[in-house]
Enzyme design. Sequence first.
Site, PDB file in Angstrom:
ATOM      1  CB  CYS A 213      45.278  39.657  47.442  1.00  0.00           C
ATOM      2  SG  CYS A 213      46.052  39.864  49.059  1.00  0.00           S
ATOM      3  CB  CYS A 349      39.006  29.971  42.441  1.00  0.00           C
ATOM      4  SG  CYS A 349      39.722  29.289  43.946  1.00  0.00           S
TER       5      CYS A 349
END
Length: 392
Positions: A213, A349
Amino acid sequence: MLVEPRRLGHVGETNGSGPAALVEPVPALGREQLERAQRQLPLPGFGELAQRRLRAARVLAIGAGGLGSASVPYLAGAGVGTIGIVDDDVVEISNLHRQVAHGIADIGRPKTASLADRVRETDRAVTVHEHRHRLTAANALDVFREYDLVIDGSDNFPTRYLANDAAQLLDKPLVWGAILQYQGQVGVAWHRHGPGYRDLFPAPPAPEDVIDCAGGGVLPGLCGTVGSLLATEAMKLITGLGDPLLGRVLVYDSLTARTREILYGRDPEAAPVTELIDYEAFCAGADGPASVSAAEAIELLRGPDAPVLLDVRTREERRGRRIPGALSVPLDELEQRLSEFTGPVLVHCERGPRSVRASRLLESVAQPRYVQGGIDALARLAPELLEEEPAS
């Protein structure tokens, strides 16, 4: 995160009949509980017996984000007696457009606490258990044992396979949902009555094919649509009403306002689930790049010969929190900047998948290792390493 239907496992037919009610009902309902249920007691086939089953039920929600924010309040409003919420994240401003159980005042709070408050505001008689930790192979079975049914609203494939396997080992029904961009999927896995998630997706997608997302976006209202479907499937299983999504996946496309159904059966070649495994490694693939745990990464970063730390998140994500000194190169720019890297590189990340893809790109020029769990895991173990990026 979604997997496209082309990745489906063995396809088959379902028998069209649902299992019996999941739980035995409580002996009686109090006056307030009956008053709360006045708009669902008249439903055909429902009545006070179904309501008493809901009050007796214990439901665990994995994730207090977009899908948890939508499904958990409906469970509380419907009269589910005990709700558990497992999540290790805190509320950020970027969550608020879709995670509607949280508000501005909740920024920085654990998501479990914010969502638990929402439940108590709906019905003070609901028992809420907060599990403020990441679901792992080490704790999943202990957590799942306390509940009758599990709803998986997680946003990553390691957790999704973990939830399936833990539920199967304990013979618990699992209602799962996935969302990304404009599309959502909902299904039910209960090995006693039909196929499971591994029958549908025998192997995880390659990390380089995974869009989350943060990188791909998600339409806010899609969370509400899929989340309410998760709550509805859970209520059907608890009460024994209707035909749950066993052996079926409901796919919803919000742009066309269309749904379609995919039937699937048990994969006759599937290996039996006998234990929980290392799901990060499983989803990285047999030839996945090297990795380090968050604890190992912290030790390396604090050492005398700290490697280059590469942050491959978007610049918008970095504004929320960052590790000072980390080199910021968003994943979509990395391929054009590979010549800047040599030697040891630690890649992170937000949670993991993008750093796996980045490490694969870097393998031709450097010695990369990705940080398992991303900055989320680093923040849990060493919050002092992080800071908010100053406004430019």
